[in-house]
Design an enzyme around this catalytic site. Structure first.
Site, short mmCIF file in Angstrom:
data_model
loop_
_atom_site.label_atom_id
_atom_site.label_comp_id
_atom_site.label_asym_id
_atom_site.label_seq_id
_atom_site.Cartn_x
_atom_site.Cartn_y
_atom_site.Cartn_z
N ASP A 83 0.82 -1.22 0.00
CA ASP A 83 0.00 0.00 0.00
C ASP A 83 0.86 1.27 0.00
O ASP A 83 1.92 1.31 0.62
CB ASP A 83 -0.87 -0.04 1.27
CG ASP A 83 -2.03 0.93 1.22
OD1 ASP A 83 -2.57 1.17 0.13
OD2 ASP A 83 -2.40 1.44 2.29
N ASP A 105 1.59 5.17 -5.47
CA ASP A 105 1.06 6.47 -5.04
C ASP A 105 1.92 7.62 -5.56
O ASP A 105 2.93 7.99 -4.96
CB ASP A 105 0.99 6.49 -3.51
CG ASP A 105 0.31 7.74 -2.98
OD1 ASP A 105 0.01 8.65 -3.79
OD2 ASP A 105 0.07 7.81 -1.77
O1 G3H Z 1 -4.26 3.12 2.83
C1 G3H Z 1 -4.70 3.01 3.98
C2 G3H Z 1 -5.86 3.73 4.47
O2 G3H Z 1 -6.10 4.84 3.70
C3 G3H Z 1 -5.93 3.88 5.96
O3 G3H Z 1 -6.42 5.12 6.40
O4 G3H Z 1 -5.63 4.90 8.74
O5 G3H Z 1 -7.16 6.73 8.08
O6 G3H Z 1 -7.99 4.38 8.15
P1 G3H Z 1 -6.84 5.29 7.94
ZN ZN Z 2 -4.41 5.40 2.34
#
Ligand code: G3H
Ligand code: ZN
Length: 280
Positions: A83, A105
């Site tokens: 991610d 990203d």
């Molecule tokens: O990519 C991961 C998410 O966007 C997590 O976001 O920690 O605000 O739930 P969050």
């Molecule tokens: Zn994120």
């Protein structure tokens, strides 16, 4: 059982459900996410961010190997996703580290540069059978870049997907990363417009700050992959804090990590059932 992220997302999109994707930091996160998914019998995506790889001393393979074994042993379908990867050298480790998908990203780069590097990332991924998510319109809050007013333009999103060939698109629709309260208001009309112009599944980031009814609304208006991280850490850290603040605080980490893992599993089980129910 281990499956690919593309399969989980496609099945959710076809059924009008959300596909839950949860960020892993420690091994206990991964065990908890799978335990929560098994409890409610739902598929789940285990995500490891570039920042989490940094926490693991910059070595992606050891933690990825552990996640792969956890996925293989699970009683529900589980996929591995890398991610928020901004570093091309980490992207290039996706292929042989066991991930079926990656979010590349380039959202903080100027538009044309974002298109060019994301096109290259998507081509690279597709040559290796990987599913690639990208982002247009930075989701605020990450690393101090808090910009809750940022929104993705539906026409630009349409051109972006056509130009890059990505498999899924993360869009900015009112959520913000790392919220510890659930008070984000999503722009549901914008999600519906994006759904019409964007031919690939839409991804919601920063979902921890979104209340249950808005999550259901987002899915009802066309969101598919729903990413959570902070909600798990709130439960994890809160549980550890409670144990350590109690009488006779333990020294053995298992005493508090077990409680943290159970607390995270509860959150995951709840959120996965919320993602079943779209609201119009
Ligand atoms: O990519 C991961 C998410 O966007 C997590 O976001 O920690 O605000 O739930 P969050
Ligand atoms: Zn994120």
């Amino acid at each position: 059982m281990r499956v690919s992220t593309g399969e989980i997302v496609a099945a959710a999109a076809a059924a009008g459900r959300g596909a839950g994707a949860f960020n892993v930091i420690t091994l206990e996160h991964a065990e908890a996410i799978v335990a929560g998914a098994e409890r409610v019998d739902r598929p789940v995506i285990l995500q490891l961010s570039e920042n989490a790889v940094g926490f693991h001393l910059g070595r992606v393979r050891p933690i990825a190997a552990a996640l792969g074994e956890i996925a293989t042993a699970a009683r529900v379908p589980v996929s591995l996703h890398l991610d928020h990867v901004a570093d091309e050298s980490l992207l290039h480790q996706t292929a042989d580290a066991g991930f079926s998908s990656v979010m590349f990203d380039a959202s903080t780069r100027p538009y044309q540069e974002n298109v060019a590097v994301t096109r290259a990332a998507a081509d690279w991924a597709h040559e290796r059978g990987l599913w690639l998510e990208a982002e247009l319109g930075e989701v605020g809050g990450k690393d101090g870049a808090h910009a809750p007013g940022v929104r993705t333009d539906p026409r630009q999103a349409e051109s972006y997907v056509a130009a890059t060939g990505v498999d899924a698109l993360a869009v900015a629709v009112g959520s913000s990363h790392a919220m510890t309260t659930r008070e984000a208001a999503l722009d549901l009309d914008l999600i519906a417009q994006l759904r019409k112009t964007v031919p690939v599944p839409l991804v919601l980031h920063g979902s921890s700050g979104v209340p249950d009814e808005h999550l259901r609304g987002a899915i009802g208006h066309g969101m598919v992959k729903i990413n959570f991280g902070t909600a798990l850490n709130l439960a994890y850290t809160g549980a550890v804090r409670d144990v350590l603040a109690g009488p006779n605080p333990p020294v053995d980490p298992r005493k508090y990590l077990r409680v943290a893992r159970d607390a995270v599993a509860d959150v995951v089980a709840h959120l996965l059932t919320v993602l079943d129910k779209a609201a119009g």
